[in-house]
Design a protein around this motif. Sequence first.
Motif: not given
Length: 506
Positions: A208-215, A339-346
């Motif tokens: 659930s914690f990881s899914l929260g980051i993805l959300g 130095g990489f795309n912040i959304y893709l890296t997240s």
Amino acid sequence: MERDGVSPEIEVTVPLELSVEEMIEQSIGRINFTQILQAILVSLPTFFDSQQTFISVFAHAQPTWHCINNTSCTSKSNLCDLPKTNWAWDSVNVHTSIVSEWDLECTSSIFAGMPATSYFVGCLLGGLVLAALGDSSLGRKNLLCISTLVMSLAALASAFSPNIWFYSVFRFLCGVGRAPVAICVLVLLTERVSKRWRAQAAMAGFISFSLGILGLTGIAFLTRGFSWRTLYLWTSVPGIISSVLCYLFLFESPRWLLMQGREKDAMAILRGLGSINSISPSLPKINTEQKLPKTNPFISLKILLSRRWAVKRLLASMLLAFGIGVMYFGMFLGVGNLGFNIYLTSVFNASLSLSSYMLTFLWWIQHCNRRSSLLGFCTLSGATCIIFSVVGKGHLGVVIPLELVSLFCACMAYNLVLMYMVELFPTCVRNSASSLVRQAMILGSVFDPMLVLLGRKSIIYSYGTFGLAMLLCGFLVIWLPETRGKVLCDTMEEQELMDEDGKLSF
């Protein structure tokens, strides 16, 4: 049947005195649909916990900018050396981040990092104050509901902050509320299932914690052209709803109820969690030697600190958790410095974190020792982090793979250490001890926002420090006992006897 007019003797089995562990194993040894639903419900707050923890990655991000009306201005120019009339933010809505709204682009790292630091300081102080309440007066369920509600209300207030000072106060309050969430979820999940299913139950909270980051990443991407305040609205309101749902439908820990002397309430919950015929209608005598007085909410801390072995074990665990906290939270907060795309890296980081949880709780917990695993993951994570921080972000082909390896190992260490802490201490002090260890982890994260801001100049200041802390503190695990395959003890006396029988004394 009667034979020769004589009634046959009926053999009556008198139930022996049961320990709490035996009662749990007898009543809910087999997993069922009710336990699965309860696991999903209790892990829901960690979904919003992760969002409030890492929301600063997007709400505090440095927006992109461009030059205007000046040929001496280039994309490589230092923004702070240029007049305001020579550049502008790329976004039409200039308030996509607190940096652009409150002109923080050229302020000191201490001032600019104040809101994020305030959040982690709130986590630290909130945990120290609220940690013992889950073992004593409030219980696991009530503390979880109140914490989630306070965290979400403070996050909602953050969306209406008029300046950075009010914003920092609300972030502090959000951290105070958030502090006990992760430990309450972990303890509730592991105390309501048998030993066989303990690792799988704990996995629900981490997933659930990881899914929260993805959300959070998805919401941030969809609202990237809007004000940062929108992000807080979308993450806080559902959190308030989840706290209400938990209060209405969540079961309390039967172990905690038994330790409080509330046997009938505990038996009712065990019947609700267990199979229909899993518990005898009669209430057996339960051995609860060390119940905690309800008049003193901090009695569990007194019990914990009264034993020399427990204090040494606690100190070693806290130092180990400190290094893991510096690394784990720093890796997630510092994605903008690569130095990489912040959304893709997240997304990469959250997906990697999710896969580490699956590996940890579906296989690693059952088959591998805690100590040797933690030592290996801490060493590998720290070493690879130091290597790619020295290489520098100009070599993305080298930095990104090493960063993913380092983060994966940090996630594995983070998973293992939290599960390890639950197994190291008995029920009467488990919530308090686990919370203190968790607070040491949060103390490590307090320094991360400032290190991340320093890392915008050179990642060796941020990632190099993360790796060094992980490497040094990881070696302390050799001073802790192995707990793989051991039952959860309920009193300090039981823990001492088990340690003595298994030669696990610190």
